[in-house]
Design a protein around this motif. Structure first.
Motif, PDB file in Angstrom:
ATOM      1  N   VAL A  78      48.837  31.185  25.742  1.00  0.00           N
ATOM      2  CA  VAL A  78      48.092  31.280  26.951  1.00  0.00           C
ATOM      3  C   VAL A  78      47.603  30.175  27.618  1.00  0.00           C
ATOM      4  N   GLU A  79      47.884  29.986  28.702  1.00  0.00           N
ATOM      5  CA  GLU A  79      47.516  28.607  29.554  1.00  0.00           C
ATOM      6  C   GLU A  79      46.821  29.173  30.716  1.00  0.00           C
ATOM      7  N   VAL A  80      45.476  29.015  31.019  1.00  0.00           N
ATOM      8  CA  VAL A  80      44.998  29.231  32.253  1.00  0.00           C
ATOM      9  C   VAL A  80      43.972  28.158  32.588  1.00  0.00           C
ATOM     10  N   ASN A  81      44.153  27.802  33.982  1.00  0.00           N
ATOM     11  CA  ASN A  81      43.461  26.711  34.701  1.00  0.00           C
ATOM     12  C   ASN A  81      42.419  27.246  35.457  1.00  0.00           C
ATOM     13  N   SER A  82      41.529  26.692  35.973  1.00  0.00           N
ATOM     14  CA  SER A  82      40.442  26.993  36.729  1.00  0.00           C
ATOM     15  C   SER A  82      41.102  27.420  38.313  1.00  0.00           C
ATOM     16  N   THR A  83      42.205  26.990  38.352  1.00  0.00           N
ATOM     17  CA  THR A  83      42.665  27.029  39.765  1.00  0.00           C
ATOM     18  C   THR A  83      43.428  28.463  39.757  1.00  0.00           C
ATOM     19  N   ASP A  84      43.593  29.086  38.692  1.00  0.00           N
ATOM     20  CA  ASP A  84      44.205  30.288  38.380  1.00  0.00           C
ATOM     21  C   ASP A  84      43.217  31.412  38.864  1.00  0.00           C
ATOM     22  N   ILE A  85      42.174  31.257  38.910  1.00  0.00           N
ATOM     23  CA  ILE A  85      41.150  32.368  39.214  1.00  0.00           C
ATOM     24  C   ILE A  85      40.598  32.134  40.504  1.00  0.00           C
ATOM     25  N   GLN A  86      40.875  33.069  41.177  1.00  0.00           N
ATOM     26  CA  GLN A  86      40.470  33.148  42.645  1.00  0.00           C
ATOM     27  C   GLN A  86      39.023  34.250  42.907  1.00  0.00           C
ATOM     28  N   PRO A  87      38.130  33.496  43.570  1.00  0.00           N
ATOM     29  CA  PRO A  87      36.920  34.230  43.574  1.00  0.00           C
ATOM     30  C   PRO A  87      36.990  34.899  44.955  1.00  0.00           C
ATOM     31  N   TYR A  88      36.444  36.113  45.201  1.00  0.00           N
ATOM     32  CA  TYR A  88      36.308  36.641  46.488  1.00  0.00           C
ATOM     33  C   TYR A  88      34.757  37.392  46.353  1.00  0.00           C
ATOM     34  N   SER A  89      34.356  37.576  47.675  1.00  0.00           N
ATOM     35  CA  SER A  89      33.156  38.346  47.715  1.00  0.00           C
ATOM     36  C   SER A  89      33.020  39.456  48.657  1.00  0.00           C
ATOM     37  N   PHE A  90      32.459  40.406  48.806  1.00  0.00           N
ATOM     38  CA  PHE A  90      32.328  41.286  50.090  1.00  0.00           C
ATOM     39  C   PHE A  90      30.628  41.886  50.383  1.00  0.00           C
ATOM     40  N   LEU A  91      30.532  42.344  51.303  1.00  0.00           N
ATOM     41  CA  LEU A  91      29.026  42.814  51.507  1.00  0.00           C
ATOM     42  C   LEU A  91      29.112  44.336  51.378  1.00  0.00           C
TER      43      LEU A  91
END
Lengths: 618, 174
Positions: free
Chosen positions: A195-208
């Motif tokens: 498995v190759e996972v880069n930091s750009t592969d993880i998408q953060p998101y947020s909500f209130l």
């Protein structure tokens, strides 16, 4: 004259001998005939039991919830006894009468098994006194015993003493003390180097939230497994809805294609408007992201009794909003995407790294029983091989030949064997017959450790010169419990690059798909089965979530497939008649591997898990 | 003169009683045992195909050699019924209240043998049906002896017959 006397004397001697031999041969013939008859009937009755379980679970949305599952199993057991009673021409016999010949029925499931057999129930009243009060209770009763997990305890030194629950595939649950910390965690295992996972592969998101608190989340939007790019995909299936659409008071049945994803163990569909995913107006439902920007909510719903039940909670809205976008080079419309496959490999990678770091030195010698003694009677001795060393190139949990898989099979076999042997011995001697657990063949064990199965045992019937003793294992490969390598069917488009009802569906290992460059999509096998909807006025409506016709080249006329593990490894193996073994003969096309690995990961990730502690321990 | 006639009749009678009668009885028994062996082999063969979903050349050869080892020549008839659910899918596509009829199409012994020779095995799926019938084509000793006393006319005279069939419970194409 003397010769007649001799002849008659000869006959007087020979006739009894002949009669005895004749009687003996006839008795043997009757015994063998009865044995074969019962063998066939046992297979048929077991198959009926499996079929009834399949039909019940496919049509039941809640079939993975444990109460519903127990009901389905009890129904399958009733089917078995009814079928057996009919087969033996003994329709007058009740279940209790036939039960004396069936010492045990084993229902092996995803992470454990149920045994139907005899147990001692302390609550059954036996004696009453004059006032009707119970003075003595406790008797044997036949029923479904509690669930047993495929578990094994490992103890390494004094800092680690934990239990691993195995399953039918590469998922495990670890709980107990590991390196001094208490942990409880479930996850899938993969070979770390794959498995190759880069930091750009993880998408953060947020909500209130409604109280104004900022919730931060993230999701995986890409991963790479065995050099195949795993990207989000668009899933869609047919859904039957019963609604009053035209306002005339009676229920209309509609069947349409809806795009969907699985989130929080729910299948969430979205409405469409003018080709794009439908959104609420800003004065209806909105949600705020972590920076205070407001977005209109997406019109998403779940299927509740064939009606749309819209979801408006903020967490779902925020997640779905991340998943709705327009594809680069797509058809110009927004679609709902599922990132389950990317998330599966990412989560598996994180869990596997933790397992490798913390449990990497465990060998078979560390397996202990309740008293702390080493377990020595596993079937295969893996010696000093490290079971959870996932950085080892030879230990790929997705393949059958790995050390991890060997140990998994050992644990499952040992648990089932010891429980069944105890159950049968418990069944009690009857009429001079002692119930014993028969030796299952390797082929049958292969079915049990890789698939959900029903195993029935029939013993003790008198058939002429001996007592009948046999068993039958029938696998159930159309179920909602487990996604095995062959649960994935692949739809191959005709030349228009769009997947729709006109395309044919193939087995994943079909020869035609190996080098195909046409657009393909993989779904679970149960989504191609017919489902029934019963309306309130007792009408039956039938539909298929995917109504593609089965390919005549591989599915109807069941042809040999290529080995499914070769799609995972990329090397094509073929059966050579002269050498009588599998030999390497070429490689598998990128398109098929990508479709299959994505579909397999997505379906495994979307499975409903009843007992899962998800998340990697800190 | 009368004495020698009776002697001849007596010898003839003695010969029949001492030789032919036990021979016929044993030949019948041996036929029974052959029938049992063939029935067992047929049932094992069909049940193996039913529970594994695969009809391999290996199994077929073993089956033929087992039944031939009884010392007789046999005629094996295999019939495979392959399930086709596609008409059902197409019917439900057009009309939701109907369940379409499933089709079965048949494969007979010659096709089965040709395919086995070419590919080594035939895979079957859940829902397919198999049926095997075996009859003997030679004349067994018991038949020869019986024919001596009374003729049974017709082509379809066979002594040893075995038949078994059933539905396949497992998908073999793996």
């Amino acid at each position: 004259m003397k010769i007649q006397y001799l002849a008659v004397l000869f006959i007087i001697i020979i006739l009894p001998i002949y009669l005895v031999i004749s009687y003996y041969v006839n008795a043997q013939i009757k015994t063998v005939n009865a044995q074969e008859l019962y063998d066939s009937k046992l297979v048929t009755a077991t198959y009926d039991s499996v079929r009834s379980f399949q039909l019940n679970t496919i049509n039941n949305k809640y079939s993975s919830v444990s109460d519903s599952k127990i009901r389905d199993i009890e129904a399958a057991i009733s089917s078995f006894f009814n079928s057996l009673g009919t087969e033996l021409g003994a329709t007058g016999y009740s279940r209790e009468d036939l039960s004396t010949f069936i010492p045990a029925i084993l229902y092996s499931m995803y992470d454990g098994y149920y045994v139907y057999g005899k147990y001692y129930d302390e609550g059954i009243p036996i004696e009453y006194d004059e006032q009707g009060k119970v003075t003595k209770s406790g008797d044997y009763r036949i029923g479904l015993k509690p669930y047993v997990y495929y578990s094994c305890r490992y103890k390494e030194g004094s800092s680690s003493d934990f239990v691993v629950n195995y399953t039918l595939d590469n998922t495990i649950t670890v709980y107990g003390k590991v390196n001094g910390d208490e942990v409880a965690s479930t996850g899938a295992l993969v070979k770390i180097g794959d498995v190759e996972v880069n930091s750009t592969d993880i998408q953060p998101y947020s909500f209130l939230t409604s109280t104004g608190k900022k919730e931060e989340r993230s999701y995986a939007k890409h991963s790479k497994y065995k050099q195949i790019d795993i990207n989000p995909e668009i899933l869609s299936e047919k859904l039957v809805l019963i609604e009053d659409l035209d306002g005339d008071g009676d229920q209309d049945i509609t069947v349409n294609n809806y795009e969907y994803i699985v989130h929080n163990d729910q299948k969430i569909y979205v409405d469409k408007k003018d080709g794009d995913v439908a959104k609420y107006d800003l004065n209806e439902y909105i949600y705020y992201d972590g920076n205070g920007n407001q977005y209109p909510g997406i019109k998403c719903f779940v299927n509740y009794r064939n009606k749309k039940q819209y979801l408006t909670d903020l967490e779902t809205m925020a997640f779905i909003n991340e998943m709705v976008y327009e594809d680069v080079g797509g058809d110009g419309h927004t679609h709902l995407h599922s990132n389950s496959a990317c998330q599966y490999y990412y989560d598996a990678y994180k869990f596997s790294v933790w397992v490798n770091d913390n449990l990497g030195n465990i060998t078979q010698a560390d397996a202990k029983d309740l008293e702390g003694n080493t377990i020595t009677d596993f079937e295969t001795n893996t010696g000093s091989e490290k079971i959870f060393r996932l950085s080892d190139n030879k230990n790929d949990p997705m393949l059958e030949s790995s050390t991890f898989n060997q140990q998994r099979i050992n644990v499952i076999k040992k648990s089932i064997k010891s429980n069944l042997a105890a159950e049968m011995a418990n069944f009690g001697a009857k009429n001079g017959y002692e119930y014993r657990m028969p030796e299952l063949t390797e082929e049958d064990w292969d079915k049990i450790v890789n698939d959900m199965c029903v195993t029935t045992f029939m013993q003790g019937m008198s058939i002429g010169m001996k007592y009948y003793n046999n068993y039958c294992v029938v696998p159930n490969d159309k179920n909602k419990e487990v996604v095995t390598l062959d649960s994935i069917y692949i739809i191959e488009s005709t030349n228009d690059n769009i997947i729709d009802s006109n395309d044919e569906v193939h087995y994943a290992g079909c020869e035609e798909l190996v080098n195909s460059t046409k657009t393909m999509m993989g779904y679970r096998n149960i989504d191609f089965e017919r489902q029934t909807v019963v309306t309130s006025d007792d009408n039956n409506y039938y539909f298929y979530p995917h109504d593609n016709t089965k390919s005549y080249n591989c599915m109807v006329n069941a042809k040999n497939q290529i080995e499914l593990e070769s799609i995972i490894t990329g090397e094509k193996l073929e059966y050579d008649i002269d050498q009588e073994m599998m030999v390497k003969k070429g490689s598998i096309g990128y398109n098929l591997r990508k479709t299959y690995l994505t579909a397999l990961a997505r379906e495994k990730y979307d499975l409903y898990r009843t007992n899962g502690y998800f998340g990697v321990p800190d | 003169m009368g004495d020698s006639l009776i002697t001849i009749v007596a010898i003839f009678l003695a010969a029949i009683l001492m030789f032919v009668f036990p021979l016929m009885a044993m030949a019948d028994r041996s036929d029974d045992v052959s029938t049992l062996a063939v029935q067992t082999a047929t049932t094992d063969f069909v049940d193996k195909v039913r529970t594994t979903g695969k009809l391999t050349l290996d199994d077929y050869d073993k089956y033929v050699s087992t039944i031939s080892s009884t010392g007789n020549a046999f005629d094996v008839d295999i019939e495979l019924q392959i399930l086709d659910e596609n008409p059902g899918v197409k019917t439900t596509q057009t009309e939701m209240t109907k369940i379409g009829e499933n089709l079965y199409y048949n494969k007979y012994t010659n096709q089965v043998e040709t395919e086995l020779q070419a590919k080594g095995r035939i895979s079957l799926k859940e829902g397919d049906r198999i049926s095997v019938t075996t009859k003997n084509t030679n004349q067994t000793i018991s038949q020869i002896l019986k024919n001596f006393f009374y003729q049974i006319a017709g082509n379809e005279t066979y002594n040893i017959v075995a038949q078994h069939g059933g539905i396949v419970t497992v998908n073999g194409a793996k």
